[in-house]
Structure formats: structure tokens, C-alpha cells
Design a protein around this motif. Structure first.
Motif, short mmCIF file in Angstrom:
data_model
loop_
_atom_site.label_atom_id
_atom_site.label_comp_id
_atom_site.label_asym_id
_atom_site.label_seq_id
_atom_site.Cartn_x
_atom_site.Cartn_y
_atom_site.Cartn_z
N UNK A 160 0.83 -1.20 0.00
CA UNK A 160 0.00 0.00 0.00
C UNK A 160 0.87 1.25 0.00
N UNK A 161 0.38 2.27 -0.66
CA UNK A 161 1.10 3.55 -0.70
C UNK A 161 0.64 4.44 0.44
N UNK A 162 1.50 5.37 0.81
CA UNK A 162 1.11 6.37 1.81
C UNK A 162 -0.02 7.22 1.26
N UNK A 163 -0.83 7.78 2.17
CA UNK A 163 -1.89 8.70 1.79
C UNK A 163 -1.47 10.11 2.16
N UNK A 164 -1.75 11.06 1.28
CA UNK A 164 -1.43 12.46 1.54
C UNK A 164 -2.49 13.03 2.49
N UNK A 165 -2.03 13.81 3.47
CA UNK A 165 -2.92 14.38 4.49
C UNK A 165 -2.67 15.86 4.69
N UNK B 176 5.06 22.70 7.19
CA UNK B 176 4.31 23.31 8.29
C UNK B 176 4.29 24.80 8.05
N UNK B 177 3.12 25.40 8.17
CA UNK B 177 3.00 26.86 8.10
C UNK B 177 2.28 27.32 9.37
N UNK B 178 2.84 28.36 9.99
CA UNK B 178 2.19 28.99 11.13
C UNK B 178 1.93 30.44 10.74
N UNK B 179 0.66 30.82 10.83
CA UNK B 179 0.22 32.17 10.48
C UNK B 179 -0.16 32.92 11.75
N UNK B 180 0.23 34.17 11.83
CA UNK B 180 -0.17 35.01 12.95
C UNK B 180 -1.40 35.80 12.54
N UNK B 181 -2.55 35.48 13.15
CA UNK B 181 -3.79 36.19 12.88
C UNK B 181 -4.07 37.23 13.97
N UNK B 182 -3.17 37.37 14.92
CA UNK B 182 -3.35 38.27 16.05
C UNK B 182 -2.94 39.70 15.76
N UNK C 228 -0.99 24.97 10.20
CA UNK C 228 -1.52 24.12 9.14
C UNK C 228 -0.32 23.38 8.57
N UNK C 229 -0.51 22.09 8.26
CA UNK C 229 0.62 21.29 7.77
C UNK C 229 0.15 20.27 6.75
N UNK C 230 1.09 19.78 5.98
CA UNK C 230 0.83 18.71 5.02
C UNK C 230 1.86 17.61 5.21
N UNK C 231 1.47 16.41 4.84
CA UNK C 231 2.38 15.29 4.92
C UNK C 231 1.71 14.03 4.41
N UNK D 180 10.60 20.01 4.90
CA UNK D 180 11.55 18.95 5.18
C UNK D 180 10.84 17.61 5.16
N UNK D 181 11.46 16.63 5.75
CA UNK D 181 10.86 15.31 5.93
C UNK D 181 11.13 14.89 7.37
N UNK D 182 10.07 14.65 8.11
CA UNK D 182 10.21 14.24 9.50
C UNK D 182 9.18 13.16 9.80
N UNK D 183 9.66 11.98 10.15
CA UNK D 183 8.77 10.86 10.44
C UNK D 183 8.40 10.85 11.92
N UNK D 184 7.10 10.69 12.18
CA UNK D 184 6.59 10.53 13.53
C UNK D 184 5.98 9.14 13.65
N UNK D 185 6.46 8.35 14.59
CA UNK D 185 5.88 7.04 14.86
C UNK D 185 4.84 7.18 15.97
N UNK D 186 4.12 6.11 16.30
CA UNK D 186 3.01 6.21 17.25
C UNK D 186 3.44 6.69 18.63
N UNK D 187 4.70 6.56 18.98
CA UNK D 187 5.17 7.04 20.29
C UNK D 187 5.61 8.50 20.23
#
Length: 126
Positions: free
Chosen positions: A2-7, A47-53, A118-121, A96-103
Motif C-alpha cells: 500500500x502507498x502512503x496517503x497524503x494528508x 508546516x505553516x504557522x500564520x499570525x492572525x493576532x 496548518x501542515x501537510x504530509x 523537510x521530511x520528519x517521520x513521527x511514529x506512534x510514540x
């Protein structure tokens, strides 16, 4: 195989105390993602962080324990100031590329209200 799904992750407001943002789903659930699967992982790509303040604010992101912001777990932005809404450059980007495992938990906080992440991966199953 199976291929990864884009999120897409978020948008989510960063509070002034550290909170969980993303944790890959497991059989007992996850943070920021739907589903209950065994052996998943997330690959963050942007990852994008926007300042709405109304005033400048500074985000900090961490990878570590749930709800954590411990010294030595800093990941991105680390207190970099973002100008107030309406000003040029009122956002920060990380690529970049950063893998997060369940822990692994991506956690974060801001110095003031108004920061939105807001982020994509991708998500995959081992």
C-alpha cells in the motif's frame, strides 16, 4: 504494498501552553488524525504557522512526550517572532521530511493568542 496517503493537518490554534498537535493513530486513537490503526506513521513535509493576532507572536514546536515542551525536544521555529496580522511576512514555513511514529507527539505553543498551524504530509502503515 500500500502507498502512503497524503494528508492535511489543521488548521489548529496554538495556545500559550504546550498541547498535542499531531500523533499518528494507534489502536487507541491519535491526535489531529482520524482512525484507529496499528503501526501507523506520519511524514511531515510542510508546516505553516500564520499570525492572525494583533501583535507579534512566537511559536515553538517540539517532538517528544505527550503535551511536552521539554528542553532538548525543540523541533521547529523555537521562539521565532512572526509579525502581527496585516503585516508582510506574518507567517513562517518549515519544509523537510520528519517521520513521527506512534510514540512520537508533535506538540507546540505560542507566546500569544492568534497563531494558527496548518501542515501537510503523508500517513502510512508499517
Amino acid at each position: 504494498m500500500a502507498a502512503n496517503k497524503i494528508l492535511r493537518f489543521g488548521p489548529v490554534a496554538l495556545g500559550t501552553t504546550a498541547a498535542n498537535i499531531v500523533n499518528p493513530p494507534s489502536l487507541s486513537g491519535g491526535t489531529g488524525l482520524a482512525g484507529t490503526n496499528a503501526n501507523t506513521y506520519v511524514v511531515l513535509k510542510h508546516i505553516r504557522i500564520v499570525n492572525t493576532g494583533a501583535s507579534a507572536a512566537s511559536p515553538s514546536l517540539y517532538i517528544g512526550a505527550t503535551g511536552g515542551s521539554a528542553s532538548g525536544t525543540a523541533f521547529a521555529f523555537n521562539g521565532t517572532s512572526i509579525p502581527a496580522a496585516g503585516n508582510p511576512g506574518n507567517y513562517l514555513d518549515w519544509y523537510g521530511l520528519c517521520r513521527l511514529d506512534v510514540a512520537d507527539f508533535l506538540t507546540g505553543l505560542g507566546s500569544a493568542a492568534g497563531l494558527v498551524l496548518e501542515a501537510e504530509g503523508e500517513i502510512g502503515i508499517v
